[in-house]
Design a protein around this motif. Structure first.
Motif, PDB file in Angstrom:
ATOM      1  N   GLN A  69       1.056  -1.092  -0.529  1.00 39.15           N
ATOM      2  CA  GLN A  69      -0.022  -0.311  -0.006  1.00 39.15           C
ATOM      3  C   GLN A  69       0.874   1.362   0.129  1.00 39.15           C
ATOM      4  O   GLN A  69       0.212   2.231  -0.208  1.00 39.15           O
ATOM      5  CB  GLN A  69      -1.307  -0.167   1.266  1.00 39.15           C
ATOM      6  N   SER A  70       2.350   1.218   0.329  1.00 38.59           N
ATOM      7  CA  SER A  70       3.029   2.720   1.027  1.00 38.59           C
ATOM      8  C   SER A  70       3.702   2.707  -0.773  1.00 38.59           C
ATOM      9  O   SER A  70       3.825   2.020  -1.533  1.00 38.59           O
ATOM     10  CB  SER A  70       4.202   2.193   1.444  1.00 38.59           C
ATOM     11  N   ASP A  71       3.726   4.180  -0.899  1.00 39.67           N
ATOM     12  CA  ASP A  71       4.592   4.896  -2.079  1.00 39.67           C
ATOM     13  C   ASP A  71       5.683   4.871  -1.858  1.00 39.67           C
ATOM     14  O   ASP A  71       6.421   5.288  -2.312  1.00 39.67           O
ATOM     15  CB  ASP A  71       3.797   6.393  -2.039  1.00 39.67           C
ATOM     16  N   PHE A  72       6.411   5.221  -0.404  1.00 40.61           N
ATOM     17  CA  PHE A  72       7.703   5.535   0.337  1.00 40.61           C
ATOM     18  C   PHE A  72       7.149   4.325   0.745  1.00 40.61           C
ATOM     19  O   PHE A  72       6.764   4.406   2.373  1.00 40.61           O
ATOM     20  CB  PHE A  72       7.898   6.646   0.907  1.00 40.61           C
ATOM     21  N   VAL A  73       8.310   3.629   1.581  1.00 40.37           N
ATOM     22  CA  VAL A  73       9.170   2.522   3.024  1.00 40.37           C
ATOM     23  C   VAL A  73      10.085   2.930   3.472  1.00 40.37           C
ATOM     24  O   VAL A  73      11.673   2.659   2.369  1.00 40.37           O
ATOM     25  CB  VAL A  73       8.796   1.317   1.869  1.00 40.37           C
ATOM     26  N   CYS A  74       9.738   2.961   4.691  1.00 37.56           N
ATOM     27  CA  CYS A  74      11.121   3.356   5.117  1.00 37.56           C
ATOM     28  C   CYS A  74      11.486   2.811   6.541  1.00 37.56           C
ATOM     29  O   CYS A  74      10.870   2.274   7.488  1.00 37.56           O
ATOM     30  CB  CYS A  74      10.748   5.577   5.917  1.00 37.56           C
ATOM     31  N   LEU A  75      12.799   2.515   6.387  1.00 42.80           N
ATOM     32  CA  LEU A  75      12.840   1.059   7.654  1.00 42.80           C
ATOM     33  C   LEU A  75      13.993   1.956   8.241  1.00 42.80           C
ATOM     34  O   LEU A  75      14.594   2.732   8.594  1.00 42.80           O
ATOM     35  CB  LEU A  75      14.644   0.284   6.434  1.00 42.80           C
ATOM     36  N   LEU A  76      13.632   1.748   9.917  1.00 46.24           N
ATOM     37  CA  LEU A  76      13.919   2.740  11.014  1.00 46.24           C
ATOM     38  C   LEU A  76      14.330   1.968  11.695  1.00 46.24           C
ATOM     39  O   LEU A  76      13.601   2.379  13.190  1.00 46.24           O
ATOM     40  CB  LEU A  76      12.890   3.553  11.076  1.00 46.24           C
ATOM     41  N   LEU A  77      14.023  -0.098  12.009  1.00 45.25           N
ATOM     42  CA  LEU A  77      14.167  -0.676  13.002  1.00 45.25           C
ATOM     43  C   LEU A  77      15.553  -0.585  13.004  1.00 45.25           C
ATOM     44  O   LEU A  77      16.493  -0.737  11.994  1.00 45.25           O
ATOM     45  CB  LEU A  77      13.670  -1.807  12.796  1.00 45.25           C
ATOM     46  N   PRO A  78      16.183  -0.925  14.934  1.00 46.39           N
ATOM     47  CA  PRO A  78      17.531  -1.251  15.082  1.00 46.39           C
ATOM     48  C   PRO A  78      17.444  -2.669  14.114  1.00 46.39           C
ATOM     49  O   PRO A  78      16.605  -3.839  14.156  1.00 46.39           O
ATOM     50  CB  PRO A  78      17.449  -1.397  16.498  1.00 46.39           C
ATOM     51  N   TYR A  79      19.129  -3.074  14.247  1.00 41.96           N
ATOM     52  CA  TYR A  79      19.439  -4.397  13.412  1.00 41.96           C
ATOM     53  C   TYR A  79      19.316  -5.477  14.539  1.00 41.96           C
ATOM     54  O   TYR A  79      19.935  -5.311  15.202  1.00 41.96           O
ATOM     55  CB  TYR A  79      20.768  -4.233  12.449  1.00 41.96           C
ATOM     56  N   SER A  80      19.426  -6.837  13.934  1.00 41.65           N
ATOM     57  CA  SER A  80      19.234  -8.159  14.999  1.00 41.65           C
ATOM     58  C   SER A  80      19.354  -9.287  13.805  1.00 41.65           C
ATOM     59  O   SER A  80      18.987  -8.926  12.355  1.00 41.65           O
ATOM     60  CB  SER A  80      18.354  -8.089  16.007  1.00 41.65           C
ATOM     61  N   PRO A  81      19.742 -10.118  14.480  1.00 41.73           N
ATOM     62  CA  PRO A  81      20.221 -11.884  13.568  1.00 41.73           C
ATOM     63  C   PRO A  81      18.206 -11.717  13.086  1.00 41.73           C
ATOM     64  O   PRO A  81      18.288 -11.994  11.720  1.00 41.73           O
ATOM     65  CB  PRO A  81      20.479 -12.477  14.141  1.00 41.73           C
ATOM     66  N   GLU A  82      17.239 -10.995  13.769  1.00 43.79           N
ATOM     67  CA  GLU A  82      16.266 -11.476  13.321  1.00 43.79           C
ATOM     68  C   GLU A  82      15.626 -11.407  11.869  1.00 43.79           C
ATOM     69  O   GLU A  82      14.742 -11.465  11.986  1.00 43.79           O
ATOM     70  CB  GLU A  82      15.069 -11.477  15.157  1.00 43.79           C
ATOM     71  N   VAL A  83      16.178 -10.099  11.770  1.00 45.04           N
ATOM     72  CA  VAL A  83      15.731  -8.841  10.164  1.00 45.04           C
ATOM     73  C   VAL A  83      16.563  -8.812   9.529  1.00 45.04           C
ATOM     74  O   VAL A  83      16.489  -8.064   8.934  1.00 45.04           O
ATOM     75  CB  VAL A  83      15.362  -7.592  11.154  1.00 45.04           C
TER      76      VAL A  83
END
Length: 323
Positions: free
Chosen positions: A201-215
């Motif tokens: 649904q998004s026109d822009f997707v912004c990644l703002l999550l901390p890194y961990s092996p799960e992501v």
């Protein structure tokens, strides 16, 4: 007897003087070259405190070399460069610098979004190369920001700050987070979506999550295939969250419209990296928090964390270890 601290990169004199008033300070004197690993392994042996950047890999080998280390103070919000569990096993406190860089990073994220959507870098290069000979109707046309739909993956402090900027552009804001935040939905006027729905649904997707092996590779071939062909991916979080090969293929084939990247899986990114060859990618050298005031706030907070621990006080912003 004064305790000893080691600083892994040359920092402003203001910070060095602050630490030198209480401790013996040793420091890698280069500003733009990371400390070599053999030097770090040697220096870590007899120090009480370590002040490091996210460029330093403080893994179990480094931690096990330390005989007296009590605190690792990371000048960053993220701490995936540090083996937290190994530090915890040795009773070493790890700290980071959250909060002080929130607004600056949100500024840069929205700047990157706008620059990518409106092809700012590409247009500047077009002018400077002498290719601009006339005005034409569809020349260097980009994507609208005002009234578009923004999808935020990771609704932490920076995500919330980005929402406020997006609202000024009358954007509809969707978010995906590991834990749904219903109170924030009401407070900020945003809407929760599962990841699949947000991507669609998004026109822009912004990644703002901390890194961990799960992501790791949270955004890969399958996820990119769900996005609109006119969609733009913005990453100011960590490079390992995106499968860069899959992203290159999606961009090169026109499956998504563009990307704005401040982070890469390998940093510094090699100049021959395929993503750097694409005109529809805006790239930056990990400058999300790079304003003078913010970087100084980060350095001060890191030094205060270190001082507190070595003085027998509680750190201001400790990293909580999940056991």
């Amino acid at each position: 007897m004064k305790k000893t601290v080691y600083i892994t990169r040359k920092l402003p004199d203001e910070i060095i003087n602050k630490l030198s008033s209480s401790f013996h300070v040793r420091m890698w004197e280069e500003e733009n070259v990371p400390v070599p690993r053999d030097v770090l392994l040697k220096e870590i042996e007899d120090v009480d405190g370590l002040l490091c950047l996210l460029t330093e890999k403080i893994d179990e080998d480094v931690i096990n070399k330390a005989k007296h280390l009590k605190v690792i103070s990371n000048v960053a919000v993220g701490y995936n460069n540090i083996d937290i569990q190994a530090a915890s096993r040795k009773g070493i406190i790890v700290t980071n610098t959250p909060g002080v860089l929130t607004e600056t990073t949100a500024d840069l994220t929205f700047t990157l979004l706008m620059a990518t959507a409106r092809r700012v870098v590409e247009a500047s290069d077009y002018l400077r190369s002498g290719d601009w000979r006339t005005w034409s109707l569809m020349q260097l046309t980009g994507q609208d920001i005002y009234g578009a739909t923004l999808g935020i993956i990771g609704l932490g402090r920076i995500g919330e700050a980005l929402v406020k900027r997006a609202k000024g552009f009358d954007m509809t804001v969707l978010y995906y987070n590991r834990t749904r935040k219903k109170e924030k939905e009401l407070e900020l006027g945003i809407h929760y979506r599962e990841l699949k729905d947000l991507l669609q649904q998004s026109d822009f997707v912004c990644l703002l999550l901390p890194y961990s092996p799960e992501v790791h590779y949270l955004i890969g071939k399958e996820e990119l295939s769900l996005m609109k062909r006119s969609a733009i991916l913005i990453n100011t979080a960590r490079g390992g969250i995106v499968d860069e090969e899959a992203l290159y293929q999606a961009l090169a084939s026109g499956k998504i419209w563009a990307a704005g990247l401040d982070v890469f899986e390998q940093e510094p990114v090699p100049v021959d990296h395929p993503l750097l060859s694409l005109p529809n990618v805006v790239t930056l050298p990990h400058i999300g928090s790079a304003s003078v005031k913010t970087r100084m706030r980060m350095a001060h907070l890191a030094s205060e964390n270190l001082i507190n621990v070595l003085s027998g006080r509680e750190p201001i912003t400790p990293v909580i270890v999940n056991k």
